[in-house]
Design an enzyme around this catalytic site. Structure first.
Site, PDB file in Angstrom:
ATOM      1  N   ASP A 108      50.207 -21.514 -19.326  1.00 22.85           N
ATOM      2  CA  ASP A 108      49.133 -22.390 -19.752  1.00 22.85           C
ATOM      3  C   ASP A 108      47.911 -21.493 -19.932  1.00 22.85           C
ATOM      4  O   ASP A 108      47.860 -20.382 -19.386  1.00 22.85           O
ATOM      5  CB  ASP A 108      48.901 -23.461 -18.677  1.00 22.85           C
ATOM      6  CG  ASP A 108      47.766 -24.392 -19.026  1.00 22.85           C
ATOM      7  OD1 ASP A 108      47.711 -24.853 -20.182  1.00 22.85           O
ATOM      8  OD2 ASP A 108      46.928 -24.670 -18.149  1.00 22.85           O
ATOM      9  N   ASP A 112      43.938 -22.520 -20.129  1.00 24.68           N
ATOM     10  CA  ASP A 112      42.760 -22.853 -19.316  1.00 24.68           C
ATOM     11  C   ASP A 112      43.162 -23.152 -17.868  1.00 24.68           C
ATOM     12  O   ASP A 112      43.955 -24.047 -17.609  1.00 24.68           O
ATOM     13  CB  ASP A 112      42.030 -24.055 -19.927  1.00 24.68           C
ATOM     14  CG  ASP A 112      41.586 -23.782 -21.360  1.00 24.68           C
ATOM     15  OD1 ASP A 112      41.073 -22.679 -21.622  1.00 24.68           O
ATOM     16  OD2 ASP A 112      41.776 -24.657 -22.219  1.00 24.68           O
TER      17      ASP A 112
END
Length: 181
Positions: A9, A11
């Site tokens: 992922d 952020d």
């Protein structure tokens, strides 16, 4: 080439989640990210970023701005001898999107679409892959496509006991993940 990858992922895993980051001056790499990713590559893992970008759906920034930031981010990795194999993103949101971006889609995590694209594009064996995320949705997407190792990091959002129990490992940040594999 390798048939395994670390799905990341963005952020909260790669960079500090300052909410809707879309400018280089707001992009702050989390400590240890480059060394961790270099370690993954040395072990034969591809590196694939899978990121929900509802800021596009909400009209906060454009796909072009996202692409420019992504190019810059990948260049930063290259300067640290790390190659990002691919970046998949979802620009949709089922309720907060504007225009065509407002939709229920197969790519927005917890749906597995972005991971499935990476698995197909690189002929990966999901059982030998790793997903590193900071939200339960990241772990759920990994479960839905049979990713072998699911890691939840505390460097992003808060998560509940269910998220922790669905993950194989929980650690402070991406910097801790190489020691788990």
């Amino acid at each position: 080439m390798s048939n395994k990858a670390v799905f990341l992922d963005r952020d909260g895993v790669i960079n500090v989640d300052h909410a809707y980051v879309h400018k280089t001056e707001d992009f702050e790499f989390i400590a240890g990210v480059f060394a961790a990713c270099r370690s993954f590559q040395q072990r034969g893992y591809r590196l694939i970023i899978v990121t929900n970008q509802s800021g596009i759906a909400r009209g906060y920034y454009s796909e072009q701005q996202f692409a420019e930031l992504t190019t810059w981010m990948k260049e930063q990795f290259l300067q640290h001898d790390v190659r990002i194999d691919e970046v998949y993103y979802c620009p949709h949101h089922p309720t907060k999107g504007v225009g065509d971006y407002r939709q229920q889609c197969a790519c927005r995590k917890p749906e597995p679409g972005m991971l499935q694209r990476g698995i197909a594009a690189f002929n990966l064996d999901p059982e030998h892959c790793v997903m590193v995320g900071d939200k339960h949705g990241d772990i759920q997407a990994a479960q839905r496509c049979g990713i072998g190792t699911k890691v939840l990091v505390r460097s992003g959002q808060k998560f509940d006991q269910k998220a922790q129990s669905d993950a194989d490992y929980t650690c402070d940040s991406l910097a801790d993940v190489p020691a788990l594999l």
